[in-house]
Enzyme design. Structure first.
Site, PDB file in Angstrom:
ATOM      1  CG  HIS A 248      -0.366   0.020   2.541  1.00 23.10           C
ATOM      2  ND1 HIS A 248       0.006   1.187   3.184  1.00 23.10           N
ATOM      3  CD2 HIS A 248      -0.053  -0.985   3.398  1.00 23.10           C
ATOM      4  CE1 HIS A 248       0.516   0.890   4.372  1.00 23.10           C
ATOM      5  NE2 HIS A 248       0.493  -0.416   4.525  1.00 23.10           N
TER       6      HIS A 248
ATOM      7  CG  ASP B 201      -2.726   4.121   2.699  1.00 23.20           C
ATOM      8  OD1 ASP B 201      -2.417   3.053   2.131  1.00 23.20           O
ATOM      9  OD2 ASP B 201      -3.388   4.148   3.756  1.00 23.20           O
TER      10      ASP B 201
ATOM     11  CG  ASP C 218       3.217   0.128   7.696  1.00 23.46           C
ATOM     12  OD1 ASP C 218       2.740  -0.470   6.721  1.00 23.46           O
ATOM     13  OD2 ASP C 218       2.576   0.392   8.728  1.00 23.46           O
TER      14      ASP C 218
ATOM     15  CD  GLU D 104      -2.919  -1.416   5.964  1.00 21.45           C
ATOM     16  OE1 GLU D 104      -3.052  -2.347   6.769  1.00 21.45           O
ATOM     17  OE2 GLU D 104      -2.275  -0.375   6.235  1.00 21.45           O
ATOM     18  CD  GLU D 105      -0.761   2.341   7.664  1.00 20.77           C
ATOM     19  OE1 GLU D 105      -1.480   2.045   8.633  1.00 20.77           O
ATOM     20  OE2 GLU D 105       0.392   1.914   7.538  1.00 20.77           O
TER      21      GLU D 105
ATOM     22  CG  HIS E 144       1.444   2.659  12.579  1.00 23.00           C
ATOM     23  ND1 HIS E 144       0.170   2.229  12.879  1.00 23.00           N
ATOM     24  CD2 HIS E 144       1.698   2.185  11.345  1.00 23.00           C
ATOM     25  CE1 HIS E 144      -0.318   1.526  11.876  1.00 23.00           C
ATOM     26  NE2 HIS E 144       0.608   1.479  10.927  1.00 23.00           N
TER      27      HIS E 144
END
Length: 460
Positions: free
Chosen positions: A99, A101, A132, A167-168, A432
């Site tokens: 992903h 995003d 990520d 996704e996030e 994150h």
């Protein structure tokens, strides 16, 4: 055992020769702040998708499209990139997922370098999304280039590149996207490059994921605010009553105390407590919650966190008994459980423990199914072989405490597909969080492992 027809050394040399380009592509991706949350500029997300499409084109992927689907509210979801190389007759099709995003950066002042200013230092690339999951994107780009160059006409696999854009933020339109574009995405094997390694130098294949339910709990104890001196004593404020309710969610050890949730102490490997504390930055004086192995607490048992609280801010709070307070909860659920069962268990628990007379409302939010891989899948053996070749170290099979909504969604739409969950993140990638990064040697090995896996699958 490796087949003699997999040209391991040639593939290794190609990955190494191409790696400087891969790092440059990763830096370009990290510099684009594509965030699929309503509070952020959607133009950046569109720019991110456009860059992914351009990099896919320069990597010789054919049939590239930027697609989206409409959500339940009729609004279009975030842009995804899909590219398709059709298989030769008799060859399977492999989907390569990542992903583009990313999570919001948080306070930029807490970053050593800017969150969207990629910086290479100490053998790592730093920046939001470096691990990520933009590392997953460049893995798929580099792997395709390598196979196209080295295998040439022997490259018969069909390859579908699927780079999601939301996704996030919970993949709100993913179900609609899969339904609308099922013919484009149908695959025999799916590689989800959104996980990581056991530790630096030791690869891992992720074989289970916890699911997720979240929502809010609103408690109302008064019709309006009251003077805390005039009425305090006989009357408790909503924040205090909500705190008392929330405290019932865990037992004395810190384990989740909600009856009816699936919980098992079955993880096949454990992690040393000192190593875990270092990876998670848990201070020595803070007791770890729960019982059983640490890996079971992370992979096969539920975990509940209160991730938000609506109450008066400290800076502006008056001496008033607050009439309402709201908490947002996030509950990770173990493989074998379901979001429906988990929400029912939360509602039963709240009804049982709600303070007498208080009006308590539970509102459900996002939901994601847990996942457990089919370890008898032939592709699992191929993935483990490719990792051992790439790292020179035996891989481990691990669970992950987080959730990847796409995995259970793909398993539902394509039940015959073999799903492999891989990735380049390591325990210090800080996905994150501030100072997110990817270890560049682990990224290089991750690319080689995917190249070897696809080359092995190409023999089928």
């Amino acid at each position: 055992m490796a087949s003699q027809s997999v040209p391991v050394q040639k593939l290794r040399e190609k990955v190494d020769a191409d790696f400087a380009r891969t790092i440059d592509e990763l830096k370009a991706l990290v510099a684009v702040p594509g965030i699929a949350w309503a509070e952020f500029d959607p133009a950046d997300l569109a720019r991110s998708a456009g860059l992914v499409a351009a990099l896919a084109e320069s990597s010789a992927y054919p049939n590239i499209e930027i697609l989206s689907a409409k959500g339940p509210d009729g609004a279009s979801g975030a842009p995804a990139v899909v590219a398709r190389r059709l298989p030769k007759p008799g060859w399977p099709t492999v989907m390569l997922y990542a992903h583009h995003d990313v999570q919001p950066p948080g306070d930029a002042a807490l970053w050593t370098s800017g969150p969207f200013t990629p910086e290479e230092r100490d053998g790592r690339l730093w920046g939001r999304g470096a691990a990520d999951d933009k590392s997953g994107i460049v893995t798929h780009l580099a792997a395709f280039r390598c196979l196209t160059d080295v295998l040439g006409d022997r490259f018969g696999l069909g390859v579908t590149l699927f780079i999601e854009g939301e996704e996030e933020s919970g993949s709100a339109t993913l179900g609609a996207f899969l339904a609308e574009h099922a013919a484009l995405l149908k695959s025999d094997i799916i590689v989800v490059a959104d996980s990581g390694v056991w530790k630096i130098g030791v690869p891992a294949l992720t074989t289970s994921l916890r699911g997720l339910v979240d929502g809010t709990i609103e408690l109302r104890s008064l019709n309006h605010g009251l003077h805390s001196g005039t009425y305090g004593g006989p009357v408790l404020d909503a924040v205090t009553l909500l705190a008392k309710l929330l405290a019932t969610f865990h037992d004395a050890t810190g384990a989740v105390a909600i009856e009816g949730l699936i919980s098992a102490d079955t993880a096949e490997r454990d992690i040393d407590e000192g190593t875990f504390r270092a990876d998670a930055s848990v201070p020595p004086g803070v007791r770890l919650a729960g019982t059983g192995t640490i890996t079971s607490r992370l992979w096969t048992k539920p975990a509940l966190a209160i991730i938000g609280l609506d109450a008066p801010a400290v800076a502006t709070a008056s001496n008033t008994l607050v009439p309402t307070a709201t908490a947002k909860f996030s509950l990770r659920i173990a493989p074998g459980d379901s979001p429906e069962n988990a929400m029912d268990a939360i509602r039963r628990h709240v009804r049982m423990h709600a303070p007498a007379g208080a009006e308590v409302t539970v509102t459900s939010g996002r939901a994601s199914m847990p996942y457990a891989a089919d370890l008898s899948s032939p592709a699992v053996g191929d993935a483990l072989w490719s990792m051992e070749e790439a790292w020179g170290s035996a891989p481990v099979r691990v669970g992950v405490g987080g959730s990847i909504p796409l995995v259970s969604a793909l398993a539902g739409h394509f039940p015959q597909a073999q799903i492999l969950i891989t990735g380049a993140e390591d325990p210090d990638s800080r996905a994150h969080g501030e100072d997110e990064s990817v270890h560049l040697d682990e990224l290089r090995r991750s690319i080689l492992a995917e190249v070897l896996l696809l080359s092995k699958l190409n023999e089928r």
